[in-house]
Motif scaffolding. Sequence first.
Motif, short mmCIF file in Angstrom:
data_model
loop_
_atom_site.label_atom_id
_atom_site.label_comp_id
_atom_site.label_asym_id
_atom_site.label_seq_id
_atom_site.Cartn_x
_atom_site.Cartn_y
_atom_site.Cartn_z
N GLY A 1 -0.55 7.97 -2.53
CA GLY A 1 -1.24 9.19 -2.91
C GLY A 1 -2.51 9.00 -3.68
N ARG A 2 -2.96 7.79 -3.89
CA ARG A 2 -4.18 7.56 -4.67
C ARG A 2 -5.23 6.89 -3.82
N ARG A 3 -6.42 6.82 -4.35
CA ARG A 3 -7.53 6.17 -3.68
C ARG A 3 -7.62 4.72 -4.16
N ALA B 1 -4.81 5.12 0.46
CA ALA B 1 -3.80 4.06 0.54
C ALA B 1 -3.02 4.14 1.85
N GLU B 2 -2.70 5.37 2.30
CA GLU B 2 -1.94 5.51 3.54
C GLU B 2 -2.73 4.99 4.74
N ALA C 1 0.81 -1.20 0.00
CA ALA C 1 0.00 0.00 0.00
C ALA C 1 0.85 1.26 0.00
N ASN C 2 2.12 1.12 0.37
CA ASN C 2 3.02 2.27 0.39
C ASN C 2 3.91 2.37 -0.85
N THR C 3 3.74 1.44 -1.79
CA THR C 3 4.55 1.47 -3.00
C THR C 3 4.09 2.63 -3.88
#
Length: 426
Positions: free
Chosen positions: A20-22, A63-64, A13-15
């Motif tokens: 920065g996206r949903r 994502a974060e 999820a951090n790649t």
Amino acid sequence: MTEQGDRESASAANTPAYAGRRLTTRETAELLGVKPETVYAYVSRGQLSSRRDPGGRGSTFAAEEVAALARRNRRESSGSPATDGELAVRTRLTLIEDDRYYFRGVDATELAAHRSYEEVAEWLWTGELRPGVTFTAPKASATAARRAVDALPEHSGPLDRLRVAAIAASAADPLRFDLSEEAVLGTARTLIPTLVGALPPVLRSHRDSGPLADRLWARLSARTPDTASLHVLNTALGLLVDHDLAASTLAVRVAASARAHVYAAVSAGLGALEGPLHGAASALAHRLLLDVLDQGDAAPVIADELRAGRSIAGLGHRLYPGEDPRARVLFAILEDVPRAAPAIAAARDIVATAARHTPLHANVDLALAVFTVSYGMPSSAGETVFAVARTAGWIAHALEEYGERPLRMRPSGQYVGARPPQPLPG
């Protein structure tokens, strides 16, 4: 999902592909290793926030935030595992190990034997010792609690009064919804003396100031206490402050997980304590001890209990294969109280007689019974001592739970009923 899978999900999820996206519901479910419906369960519990996709019919997730939830799930799954299907909750408060127990790493029996109840409570709450600390009830909450308790029927028990007092004190506190640590600690230091002060005194000459053990004594016995008797009561309060994740403590943590204020969390603990399998043990041991003293021999009393299919009150504890350390300390102190000699002898008779059937050690309920019987207290006195003492522990657990993510104490139900569709009844 395995721990490695959790780690891969959180890092995925951090790649750059996700940063920065949903994320869609499907992507979120895949990264968390759960079903799509579980993703929406996370949303309903406040663990994830969602946003409607303006270009579609589904929801999207940051994502974060998904990565943070995956990390939390991984931390929780790597904690102390539950055994035998039981719930396990990480805590820094009390450790029970090798027939001993510790408050924040300090021997609890030593702490209770040499410090006041208030000092033990402060240690459990903050990890700091405050020598000579006393708790004071604000006039408004004390008055509201007393009035509410005075309106109860005369036959009301101590737990009835304590629950009503907690609710009344809550209504008198407009800042009760402030769950910051400082505010909760302030409430803790005023709620406990408010509860004690709301109980009707039975000692004619009493004060609602000074050490809490002194104030509580006036609600338990009409006999003027001496230094030794107050030391026993103070030590009992300190020993009973906390003790692993008992049913009442779990109820408190569930309430705190839902962000109930501390008055409501304590009320949840008092409600669970009233169950006959939790709070009534000391009263049962008290009555058993009186029966043995009346008959002068434990054998016929124990025989009647076994014949009725009842377990022997005051014996054994699931967390101690050996001796209950709380009982050991109380019995040792009571040995120096001449008034307690007959009750101590009766308690020893109970243990020795029951050992012919099942070898069990005396637990703290039997030690409390020796104390309450020796001073002519009612059978409910041990329950009162337990509830007042444990209030400090409940607040410590609520403080811990307020620091965890909200609504984490919500297990999923396993439906075992009839499968739909079923015809409408009648």
